[in-house]
Design an enzyme around this catalytic site. Structure first.
Site, PDB file in Angstrom:
ATOM      1  N   GLU A   1     -13.566  23.500 -13.169  1.00 57.66           N
ATOM      2  CA  GLU A   1     -14.295  24.679 -13.644  1.00 57.66           C
ATOM      3  C   GLU A   1     -15.694  24.790 -13.051  1.00 57.66           C
ATOM      4  OE1 GLU A   1     -11.202  23.844 -16.815  1.00 57.66           O
ATOM      5  OE2 GLU A   1     -12.497  22.678 -15.497  1.00 57.66           O
TER       6      GLU A   1
ATOM      7  N   GLU B   1      -6.597  20.036 -19.802  1.00 58.30           N
ATOM      8  CA  GLU B   1      -6.873  20.208 -21.226  1.00 58.30           C
ATOM      9  C   GLU B   1      -5.576  20.164 -22.040  1.00 58.30           C
ATOM     10  OE1 GLU B   1     -10.816  22.933 -21.550  1.00 58.30           O
ATOM     11  OE2 GLU B   1      -9.086  23.913 -20.629  1.00 58.30           O
TER      12      GLU B   1
ATOM     13  N   GLY C   1      -7.269  23.963 -17.177  1.00 59.65           N
ATOM     14  CA  GLY C   1      -6.516  24.144 -18.405  1.00 59.65           C
ATOM     15  C   GLY C   1      -5.310  23.234 -18.499  1.00 59.65           C
TER      16      GLY C   1
ATOM     17  N   ALA D   1      -5.694  27.520 -15.167  1.00 58.29           N
ATOM     18  CA  ALA D   1      -5.485  28.830 -15.768  1.00 58.29           C
ATOM     19  C   ALA D   1      -5.396  29.891 -14.672  1.00 58.29           C
ATOM     20  CB  ALA D   1      -6.617  29.153 -16.736  1.00 58.29           C
TER      21      ALA D   1
END
Length: 259
Positions: free
Chosen positions: A133, A113, A110, A65
């Site tokens: 993260e 994900e 992300g 992200a």
């Protein structure tokens, strides 16, 4: 279908969606909203029966992200972004058509994900995966902690999440995170080939199959069996089911029409 951060090509009922957002194809609010809108359009587009998602270039599928966007958010702003992310990923995961991720490079945070939201994942040999993260002092917020353990089990999931270290494509294949590993120059062609095979299947049966698998994974066995039976009955009632059985009896290729 004109988008700032997404390229869309439709050929032979396969939509290839390429995320193109500068170096790393990073995800931000604008990309999430575009993905949600695009999936809604593709879901009702009768000229599309399968979807491939990939990243622009060879360096990254999605390298996470946009930290620059997140760093400026307060708590309420992050809550809003998390909800936008969740809606986007859930839309990809539950769209009624099969989605294949063609993973062409760095796949972090992300991006990892996003890949897990797809029905199947094909990786190039140079693909790498990581939940980074923890190294930023946060945890995955787009479903990573939940979806990864459904794929690899809790122990391996915690290893990937807690350490935040990269794994290569071969390790991802061993852990069943990806369905296949191919050479970089074969990646998109392989994903299109898989999507092309899915286009030949009965669309309603595929829809019911996906619904049964996705929904059944989140309930107890008896409830899952009830969901399966309901989806089976729905598929059995279609014209395509009658056509499929007639084709088998007549030793010919079925002509499915999605009804």
């Amino acid at each position: 279908m004109n988008y700032k951060n997404l390229l869309v090509e439709v050929e032979n009922k396969v939509a290839v969606v390429t995320i193109s957002n500068g170096p790393g194809n990073q995800l931000n609010t604008e990309v999430y909203l575009e993905l949600t809108q695009l999936m809604s359009e593709l879901e009702v587009n009768d000229e599309v029966q399968a979807i491939v998602i990939t990243g622009a270039g060879e360096e990254a599928f999605v390298a996470g992200a946009d930290i620059y966007e997140m760093a400026d958010l307060d708590t309420v702003g992050m809550m809003d972004l998390t909800q936008i992310t969740r809606i986007s990923f859930s839309k990809i995961e539950n769209i009624r058509k099969p989605v294949i991720a063609a993973i062409n490079g760095e796949t972090r945070g992300g991006g990892f994900e996003l890949a897990l939201c797809c029905d199947m994942r094909i990786a190039s040999e140079n693909a790498q995966f990581a939940f980074t993260e923890i190294n930023l002092g946060v945890i995955p917020g787009g479903g990573g902690t939940q979806r990864i353990q459904k794929v690899v089990g809790q122990g391996i999931a915690k290893e990937l999440l807690y350490f935040g270290e990269k794994i290569d494509a071969e390790r991802a294949y061993q852990l069943q995170i990806v369905n296949r590993v191919v050479a970089q120059n074969e990646l998109l062609a392989t994903a299109k080939e898989w999507a092309g095979k899915l286009v030949e299947k009965a669309p309603v049966a595929l829809r019911m199959m996906k619904l049964a698998v996705n929904t059944g994974a989140n309930v107890d066995l008896e409830s899952a069996l009830t969901i399966e039976a309901t989806c089976y009955d729905g598929a059995f009632a279609t014209r395509d089911c009658k056509e499929g059985m007639a084709a088998r009896l007549e030793n010919r290729k079925p002509n499915f029409v999605g009804r």
